[in-house]
Design an enzyme around this catalytic site. Structure first.
Site, PDB file in Angstrom:
ATOM      1  N   THR A   1      31.442  -9.128  18.655  1.00 25.30           N
ATOM      2  CA  THR A   1      31.976  -8.976  17.296  1.00 25.30           C
ATOM      3  C   THR A   1      31.775  -7.535  16.816  1.00 25.30           C
ATOM      4  O   THR A   1      31.087  -6.737  17.450  1.00 25.30           O
ATOM      5  CB  THR A   1      31.249  -9.904  16.281  1.00 25.30           C
TER       6      THR A   1
ATOM      7  N   TYR B   1      17.257  -4.824  10.925  1.00 25.99           N
ATOM      8  CA  TYR B   1      17.968  -6.078  11.210  1.00 25.99           C
ATOM      9  C   TYR B   1      17.066  -7.169  11.788  1.00 25.99           C
ATOM     10  O   TYR B   1      17.053  -8.299  11.281  1.00 25.99           O
ATOM     11  CB  TYR B   1      19.155  -5.798  12.129  1.00 25.99           C
TER      12      TYR B   1
ATOM     13  N   ASN C   1      26.517 -16.975   6.642  1.00 25.59           N
ATOM     14  CA  ASN C   1      26.839 -16.230   7.875  1.00 25.59           C
ATOM     15  C   ASN C   1      26.902 -14.727   7.648  1.00 25.59           C
ATOM     16  O   ASN C   1      26.657 -13.955   8.573  1.00 25.59           O
ATOM     17  CB  ASN C   1      28.184 -16.757   8.395  1.00 25.59           C
TER      18      ASN C   1
ATOM     19  N   LYS D   1      16.096 -10.976   9.930  1.00 26.29           N
ATOM     20  CA  LYS D   1      16.335 -12.336  10.421  1.00 26.29           C
ATOM     21  C   LYS D   1      15.023 -13.133  10.455  1.00 26.29           C
ATOM     22  O   LYS D   1      15.030 -14.337  10.270  1.00 26.29           O
ATOM     23  CB  LYS D   1      17.009 -12.290  11.798  1.00 26.29           C
TER      24      LYS D   1
ATOM     25  N   ASP E   1      31.018 -11.317  -2.468  1.00 28.38           N
ATOM     26  CA  ASP E   1      30.126 -10.274  -1.952  1.00 28.38           C
ATOM     27  C   ASP E   1      28.708 -10.769  -2.219  1.00 28.38           C
ATOM     28  O   ASP E   1      28.309 -10.918  -3.380  1.00 28.38           O
ATOM     29  CB  ASP E   1      30.407  -8.950  -2.675  1.00 28.38           C
TER      30      ASP E   1
HETATM   31  P1  NAP Z   1      30.796  -9.441  11.960  1.00 28.20           P
HETATM   32  O1  NAP Z   1      31.988  -9.707  12.814  1.00 28.20           O
HETATM   33  O2  NAP Z   1      30.421  -8.050  11.620  1.00 28.20           O
HETATM   34  O3  NAP Z   1      30.937 -10.321  10.667  1.00 28.20           O
HETATM   35  C1  NAP Z   1      30.038 -10.181   9.591  1.00 28.20           C
HETATM   36  C2  NAP Z   1      30.719 -10.707   8.354  1.00 28.20           C
HETATM   37  O4  NAP Z   1      29.808 -10.553   7.247  1.00 28.20           O
HETATM   38  C3  NAP Z   1      31.992  -9.930   7.988  1.00 28.20           C
HETATM   39  O5  NAP Z   1      32.954 -10.823   7.516  1.00 28.20           O
HETATM   40  C4  NAP Z   1      31.512  -9.006   6.887  1.00 28.20           C
HETATM   41  O6  NAP Z   1      32.518  -8.607   5.989  1.00 28.20           O
HETATM   42  C5  NAP Z   1      30.525  -9.940   6.197  1.00 28.20           C
HETATM   43  N1  NAP Z   1      29.676  -9.242   5.249  1.00 28.20           N
HETATM   44  C6  NAP Z   1      28.904  -8.160   5.439  1.00 28.20           C
HETATM   45  N2  NAP Z   1      28.326  -7.810   4.272  1.00 28.20           N
HETATM   46  C7  NAP Z   1      28.749  -8.707   3.345  1.00 28.20           C
HETATM   47  C8  NAP Z   1      28.519  -8.878   1.959  1.00 28.20           C
HETATM   48  N3  NAP Z   1      27.734  -8.045   1.259  1.00 28.20           N
HETATM   49  N4  NAP Z   1      29.107  -9.913   1.326  1.00 28.20           N
HETATM   50  C9  NAP Z   1      29.899 -10.758   2.007  1.00 28.20           C
HETATM   51  N5  NAP Z   1      30.201 -10.628   3.307  1.00 28.20           N
HETATM   52  C10 NAP Z   1      29.608  -9.616   3.956  1.00 28.20           C
HETATM   53  O7  NAP Z   1      29.476 -10.052  12.650  1.00 28.20           O
HETATM   54  P2  NAP Z   1      29.176 -11.439  13.389  1.00 28.20           P
HETATM   55  O8  NAP Z   1      28.599 -11.112  14.695  1.00 28.20           O
HETATM   56  O9  NAP Z   1      30.331 -12.360  13.285  1.00 28.20           O
HETATM   57  O10 NAP Z   1      27.974 -11.962  12.494  1.00 28.20           O
HETATM   58  C11 NAP Z   1      27.941 -13.250  11.917  1.00 28.20           C
HETATM   59  C12 NAP Z   1      26.496 -13.712  11.841  1.00 28.20           C
HETATM   60  O11 NAP Z   1      25.972 -13.901  13.161  1.00 28.20           O
HETATM   61  C13 NAP Z   1      25.545 -12.725  11.170  1.00 28.20           C
HETATM   62  O12 NAP Z   1      24.629 -13.426  10.356  1.00 28.20           O
HETATM   63  C14 NAP Z   1      24.824 -12.078  12.333  1.00 28.20           C
HETATM   64  O13 NAP Z   1      23.554 -11.573  11.970  1.00 28.20           O
HETATM   65  C15 NAP Z   1      24.715 -13.264  13.255  1.00 28.20           C
HETATM   66  N6  NAP Z   1      24.440 -12.912  14.654  1.00 28.20           N
HETATM   67  C16 NAP Z   1      25.365 -12.246  15.383  1.00 28.20           C
HETATM   68  C17 NAP Z   1      25.097 -11.929  16.695  1.00 28.20           C
HETATM   69  C18 NAP Z   1      26.099 -11.201  17.552  1.00 28.20           C
HETATM   70  O14 NAP Z   1      25.756 -10.891  18.722  1.00 28.20           O
HETATM   71  N7  NAP Z   1      27.300 -10.910  17.073  1.00 28.20           N
HETATM   72  C19 NAP Z   1      23.867 -12.288  17.275  1.00 28.20           C
HETATM   73  C20 NAP Z   1      22.938 -12.971  16.498  1.00 28.20           C
HETATM   74  C21 NAP Z   1      23.250 -13.270  15.191  1.00 28.20           C
HETATM   75  P3  NAP Z   1      33.443  -7.267   6.260  1.00 28.20           P
HETATM   76  O15 NAP Z   1      34.506  -7.695   7.211  1.00 28.20           O
HETATM   77  O16 NAP Z   1      33.934  -6.953   4.894  1.00 28.20           O
HETATM   78  O17 NAP Z   1      32.528  -6.228   6.830  1.00 28.20           O
END
Ligand code: NAP
Length: 251
Positions: A209, A174, A85, A178, A58
């Site tokens: 996601t 958010y 990530n 970033k 975490d």
């Molecule tokens: P996601 O599916 O919600 O995955 C986020 C992950 O981070 C999950 O495994 C979540 O765990 C974990 N997390 C959250 N809080 C945490 C903590 N305190 N300690 C450890 N793990 C934690 O989102 P995603 O889209 O794959 O995001 C991955 C990265 O891509 C992020 O940095 C996000 O900002 C970036 N991003 C995403 C997008 C998009 O369109 N999806 C666009 C730009 C950037 P839980 O499963 O326990 O919640």
């Protein structure tokens, strides 16, 4: 010490992180699947295969971070790649609320400081805490790399352009987390350039996601590919911010 390179992906139990972990295994890594919920990490690792190992992590819990670093040190003795990530987009958006409506409640004039702190705790301070804990292990690897998963939504240059389509939702929670992550990336790259440890930021693009209620338009394969490319590139530059198809993104 084992021969296979070792990678840690934070927040790898779902979404883009899970896909990054899966691809690292395909490239011959042992991958530590960071997950704040250990059982979800175990399920994700078993889905990937034997070279994926669940690691309770975490990023907002210093004891968890310290225990994870101790375990990596004891079991592997080094860390070749760290992908930061894990992130959250909010804690207060209602499921029936659009991103645009939530953004109206999260402007500088009315944002909840608790909401901003919660998101920055994960997306900014969590990244710095994991960096500090893992750096001694990265220094033990021959050509360590760090990839910070950022977002084009944090680009100050883009958001300063009145024509930028996401400009109306730029705010302190958010998007600015970033921006702060980008600043940390540059600071880390400067700190480590003399040692040859590369630190780069990537933008996955709008990916389907849990973070955005699966509203994204890119697949997780598309969202993961720039982080994987940059992490595997031993000879590439440091201190960059890139997207798979758009190339360099302005800070
Ligand atoms: P996601 O599916 O919600 O995955 C986020 C992950 O981070 C999950 O495994 C979540 O765990 C974990 N997390 C959250 N809080 C945490 C903590 N305190 N300690 C450890 N793990 C934690 O989102 P995603 O889209 O794959 O995001 C991955 C990265 O891509 C992020 O940095 C996000 O900002 C970036 N991003 C995403 C997008 C998009 O369109 N999806 C666009 C730009 C950037 P839980 O499963 O326990 O919640």
């Amino acid at each position: 010490m084992q021969d296979k390179p070792v990678a840690l992906v934070t927040g790898a139990n779902q979404g883009i992180g899970l896909q990054i972990a899966r691809e690292f295994v395909g490239h011959g890594f042992t991958v530590l699947v960071g997950s704040r919920n250990f059982e979800r990490g175990v399920a994700a690792a078993s889905e990937i295969g034997p070279d994926a190992i669940a690691l309770q992590l975490d990023v907002t819990d210093q004891a968890s971070i310290t225990a994870a670093a101790d375990r990596i040190g004891n079991e592997f003795g080094r860390l070749d790649v760290l992908v930061q990530n894990a992130a959250i987009s909010n804690t207060k958006k209602r499921p029936d609320q659009s991103v645009e409506d939530y953004a109206k409640t999260a402007r500088p004039s009315n944002v909840s400081l608790d909401e901003m702190r919660a998101v920055w705790d994960t997306n900014v301070f969590g990244v710095l805490a994991v960096y500090q804990a893992m750096l001694p292990l990265l220094r033990k690897a021959p050509q360590a790399r760090i990839v910070n998963v950022s977002s084009g939504a944090g680009s100050l240059t883009r958001n300063s352009d009145p024509a930028f389509s996401h400009r109306p939702i730029f705010g302190p929670v958010y998007p600015a987390s970033k921006t702060a992550l980008n600043a940390l990336t540059v600071a880390m790259a400067i700190e480590l350039e003399a040692e040859g440890i590369k630190v780069n930021a990537v933008s996955p693009g709008f990916t389907k996601t849990n973070l955005n209620g699966y509203a994204g338009t890119e697949t997780v394969e598309e969202g993961a590919c720039e982080a994987v490319r940059v992490a595997l590139d031993r000879d590439g530059p440091t201190g960059t911010f890139t997207h798979a198809t758009l190339g360099t993104i302005p800070w």
